[in-house]
Design an enzyme around this catalytic site. Structure first.
Site, mmCIF file in Angstrom:
data_model
loop_
_atom_site.group_PDB
_atom_site.id
_atom_site.type_symbol
_atom_site.label_atom_id
_atom_site.label_comp_id
_atom_site.label_asym_id
_atom_site.label_seq_id
_atom_site.Cartn_x
_atom_site.Cartn_y
_atom_site.Cartn_z
ATOM 1 N N GLU A 159 0.821 -1.221 0.000
ATOM 2 C CA GLU A 159 0.000 0.000 0.000
ATOM 3 C C GLU A 159 0.858 1.275 0.000
ATOM 4 O OE1 GLU A 159 -3.117 0.120 2.893
ATOM 5 O OE2 GLU A 159 -3.873 -1.857 2.370
ATOM 6 N N GLU A 346 -4.802 -8.655 1.315
ATOM 7 C CA GLU A 346 -5.447 -8.250 2.570
ATOM 8 C C GLU A 346 -6.934 -8.081 2.338
ATOM 9 O OE1 GLU A 346 -4.002 -4.837 4.739
ATOM 10 O OE2 GLU A 346 -1.905 -5.392 4.377
#
Length: 437
Positions: A159, A346
């Protein structure tokens, strides 16, 4: 699907603790968490889940769940206390022991090289604003590639937008607040990714390499409103598009370029940077939790709009939107031409308060969320999306960045008490080994 991976995910700074033991250097979250007001309740990651000492207990939890993959990150400052230079052998040995033990247990080790915890000594040299960080990162990555041979997958970054938040919006470490800083940090981070991939390929590694970019799809509250549609497209372009465009399309998208022109922002970039950033990858890691409904009108109650259209909400206030994963996969494929295998790296949901009955944490809403996520995942796989695995966030409750320990995402508590969702996930894996949901 024969080799589908069902796993769980964690990150070093969120679970390890031992922040100053066995030669580890400080990272930016060790320092940021000590600034008053940055972390809820004044929490710090100093101890977290104490996984540095209790990693064998974590491996037992993994075995009990029946997962065949574990996604975890290595701490740059545990391996290189100053971010470069002298290797801390004790830190490197810790990750090698963990990785080898996982491999021996039939649990595929999936390593993330950077999960937001830049060595503090490098931050003192400019951190992600210093172009040299790309070479520092590549040197660090090369050490990991050469010394942890049993890893089956490497993700360079998790991310990247979190690094942008730390440099442009003050919300994350290191806590700066200039858009120019955020955009420069973005570019240098992507350049570091490209240089690490170059090192990986030159080393003849047998593992796979990729990157993890999250997609929180912005959708217009009113699809008939040109202003709402335009806002959603712009926000998507400035969020996940900031990374997927250069990684898979060889350019920064028009929303990024127009925003920088409009605000007079110029960043340091050189000829050849985009070619390096866009080097071919073995997989794309997709982090996906939910969608975001946006309105151009400040007087619009978005939650009310969602409810009126049949939407539902969890007790934490988040929308329970079944097709978040499906929509994100379509965006990656159709808008950014992602044509390599995808892993859901995730997915999960956090709550501040969880119901306890007869000594068991009855996190039924987490189970409901997971059921809806698996339905969306199954739909995507049935329609031919090349999804090779799913990693649930997270194995245990942990240090959730600026939310501290108040937000709980785990299948287990920090002291490793099992929740009802752990049994649900164990049973789900047992009956869906082939990845068909």
């Amino acid at each position: 699907m024969k080799d589908f991976i069902w796993g769980v995910a964690t990150a070093a700074a969120q679970i390890e603790g031992a922040f100053n033991e066995d030669g580890k250097g400080l990272n930016i979250w060790d320092v940021f968490s000590r600034i008053p007001g940055t972390i809820r309740n004044g929490d710090r990651p100093d101890v977290a889940c104490d996984s540095y000492h209790k990693w064998k207990e974590d491996v037992k939890l993994l075995k009990d769940l029946g997962v065949n993959g574990y996604r975890y990150s290595v701490s740059w400052s545990r391996i290189l206390p100053e971010g470069k230079g002298q290797i801390n052998q004790k830190g490197l040995d810790y990750y090698r022991r963990l990785t080898d033990t996982l491999a021996e247990a039939g649990i595929a080790p999936n390593i993330t090289l950077y999960h937001w915890d830049l060595p503090y000594e490098l931050e003192r040299l400019g951190g992600w604003l210093n172009r040299d960080v790309a070479d520092w990162f590549a040197d660090y990555a090369d050490i990991v590639f050469k010394n942890i041979p049993n890893a089956q997958m490497f993700a360079t970054h998790n991310e990247p937008i979190a690094t942008y938040v730390g440099y442009a919006l003050k919300g994350f470490a290191p806590g700066f607040g200039l858009e120019k800083y955020g955009r420069q940090a973005n570019h240098n981070l992507l350049l570091s990714h490209g240089k690490a991939v170059e090192r990986f390929r030159s080393g003849g590694n047998k593992a796979k390499i990729g990157i993890v970019v999250d997609i929180w799809n912005r959708v217009p509250a009113d699809p008939c409103s040109e202003a709402d549609v335009r806002l959603a497209k712009e926000q998507n372009g400035l969020a996940h598009g900031s990374y997927l465009s250069p990684l898979f399309c060889g350019e920064y998208n028009k929303y990024v370029e127009e925003m920088m022109r409009r605000r007079g922002i110029k960043i340091e970039r050189q000829d050849g940077d985009l070619s390096l950033i866009g080097a071919p990858l073995d997989f794309y890691g997709l982090n996906c939790y939910n969608r975001v409904v946006v309105s151009s009108r400040p007087d619009v109650d978005v939650k009310k709009v969602i409810s009126q259209n049949g939407g539902n909400f969890l007790d934490n206030g988040n929308e329970l939107y079944p097709d978040a994963i499906y929509d994100a996969l379509k965006i990656a494929r159709d808008e950014y031409k992602v044509d390599i295998p995808v892993y859901i790296t995730e997915n999960g949901v956090g709550f501040e308060n969880e119901k306890v009955e007869d000594g068991m944490i009855r996190d039924e809403q987490r189970i409901a969320y997971l059921k809806s996520a698996f339905e969306s995942l199954g739909r995507a796989i049935n329609e031919g999306f090349d999804v090779r695995g799913y990693f649930l966030w997270s194995l245990t409750d942990n240090f959730e960045w600026n939310a501290g320990y108040s937000m709980k995402f785990g299948l287990h508590t920090r002291d490793r008490q099992k929740k009802a969702s752990a049994d649900f996930y164990r049973d789900w894996i047992s009956s869906h080994r082939d990845g068909r949901c």
